[in-house]
Design an enzyme around this catalytic site. Structure first.
Site, PDB file in Angstrom:
ATOM      1  N   CYS A 131     -33.834  28.236 -25.692  1.00 17.90           N
ATOM      2  CA  CYS A 131     -33.119  29.500 -25.539  1.00 17.90           C
ATOM      3  C   CYS A 131     -32.316  29.908 -26.775  1.00 17.90           C
ATOM      4  CB  CYS A 131     -32.254  29.445 -24.281  1.00 17.90           C
ATOM      5  SG  CYS A 131     -31.921  31.103 -23.633  1.00 17.90           S
TER       6      CYS A 131
ATOM      7  N   VAL B 131     -29.906  35.678 -21.387  1.00 15.80           N
ATOM      8  CA  VAL B 131     -29.027  36.697 -20.814  1.00 15.80           C
ATOM      9  C   VAL B 131     -28.830  37.865 -21.783  1.00 15.80           C
ATOM     10  CG1 VAL B 131     -27.847  35.203 -19.170  1.00 15.80           C
ATOM     11  CG2 VAL B 131     -26.969  35.346 -21.480  1.00 15.80           C
TER      12      VAL B 131
ATOM     13  N   GLU C  84     -35.978  26.973 -19.305  1.00 15.27           N
ATOM     14  CA  GLU C  84     -34.837  26.063 -19.508  1.00 15.27           C
ATOM     15  C   GLU C  84     -34.289  25.670 -18.121  1.00 15.27           C
ATOM     16  OE1 GLU C  84     -31.753  28.302 -21.439  1.00 15.27           O
ATOM     17  OE2 GLU C  84     -30.471  26.561 -21.824  1.00 15.27           O
TER      18      GLU C  84
ATOM     19  N   LYS D 186     -30.962  20.423 -26.709  1.00 18.26           N
ATOM     20  CA  LYS D 186     -30.572  21.737 -27.272  1.00 18.26           C
ATOM     21  C   LYS D 186     -29.459  21.588 -28.314  1.00 18.26           C
ATOM     22  CE  LYS D 186     -29.388  26.401 -25.578  1.00 18.26           C
ATOM     23  NZ  LYS D 186     -29.176  27.188 -24.336  1.00 18.26           N
TER      24      LYS D 186
HETATM   25  C1  ACM Z   1     -29.047  30.503 -23.262  1.00 15.45           C
HETATM   26  O1  ACM Z   1     -29.095  29.871 -24.321  1.00 15.45           O
HETATM   27  N1  ACM Z   1     -29.443  29.971 -22.126  1.00 15.45           N
HETATM   28  C2  ACM Z   1     -28.566  31.884 -23.237  1.00 15.45           C
END
Ligand code: ACM
Length: 261
Positions: free
Chosen positions: A142, A169, A38, A109
């Site tokens: 992510c 994370v 990402e 996203k």
């Molecule tokens: C994330 O979605 N970059 C934790």
């Protein structure tokens, strides 16, 4: 079909340096499909809207997409890579899909994580699947992993492989992807980053352990937590077409959608 991922420490705001890193990392490996992390070009921990605005780019004409087109052409492959997108006055945490020199699609996203909500608008395009010849691929980014609907929607739309650029994370995703792959009978490529970012008194550590998960939930590869890595393996994407569980059960045909409402 050969699929691969890159795991590395992204240098915040240093696009040219990040371009050099990925060029160097894939140079000695060949794959039909690569997934990069990402925001692979910019880094993650933005501290102001101006910074987001200055670092984000148009798709398909920004420098990062141009770079990826060239790289995918030179390496005769498809690349899925995360980048910050600028569309007029809107900013998205996006991923672009480039195949042999051409943009074939992009994804914004849908489920933003934590402070991303300050900087980016939530994705406004549906989950989509692209046929790259060797397989059908879908993209999520992510934190989308924590919503089973993301993988499910992509799988129902025909994705054999989930391309999953990440800057993780939390520690749960890699294990969760095993279940996502079992329950949808798909492959997944989770390309995470390593390292930490310290900016304006904030600090984030990224967890590495990028993973390729097979369509029976097998962990084909899990990278180390702190090391830069390139990994490529051979898979048969046709295995993902078979949703058979028993003579009497099929993952998709057995869904009782009316009972879920
Ligand atoms: C994330 O979605 N970059 C934790």
């Amino acid at each position: 079909m050969r699929i691969g991922l890159l795991q590395f420490n992204i240098a915040f705001g240093k696009k040219d340096r990040n371009f050099e890193t990925v060029t160097h990392l894939i140079k000695n490996e060949s794959a039909d499909l690569w997934v990069f992390p990402e925001l692979f070009n910019t880094g993650y921990l933005f501290t102001s809207q101006d910074e987001v605005e200055n670092l984000s780019e148009d798709i398909p004409n920004g420098v990062t997409t141009e770079f990826l087109k060239k790289l995918s052409n030179e390496n005769n492959c498809t690349i899925v890579a995360g980048l910050a997108e600028k569309d007029k006055n809107h900013f998205y945490n996006s991923a672009v899909v480039v195949k042999e020199g051409k943009v074939i699609g992009f994804y914004r996203k849908i489920h933003l994580f934590d402070n991303e909500k300050k900087w980016f608008a939530p994705g406004n395009l549906p989950f989509q699947v692209w046929d790259i010849g060797t397989a059908k691929i879908g993209v999520m980014i992510c934190f989308d992993w924590i919503f089973p609907e993301a993988t499910r929607t992509l799988a129902l739309r025909g994705a054999d492989i989930i391309c999953h650029p990440s800057n993780l994370v939390l520690p749960f995703c890699q294990d969760a992807m095993v279940t996502r792959c079992i329950e949808n009978r798909v492959f997944a490529i989770t390309a995470n980053r390593i390292g930490k970012e310290v900016r304006n008194g904030q600090e984030l550590k990224f967890s590495g352990c990028s993973q390729i998960t097979g369509c029976l939930g097998e962990i084909i590869h899990r990278a180390k937590a702190k090391e830069e890595q390139t990994f490529v393996c051979e898979i048969d994407p046709l295995l993902a077409k078979n949703k058979y569980i028993t003579e009497n059960n099929d993952i998709f045909n057995d869904r009782r959608i009316r009972m879920y409402e």
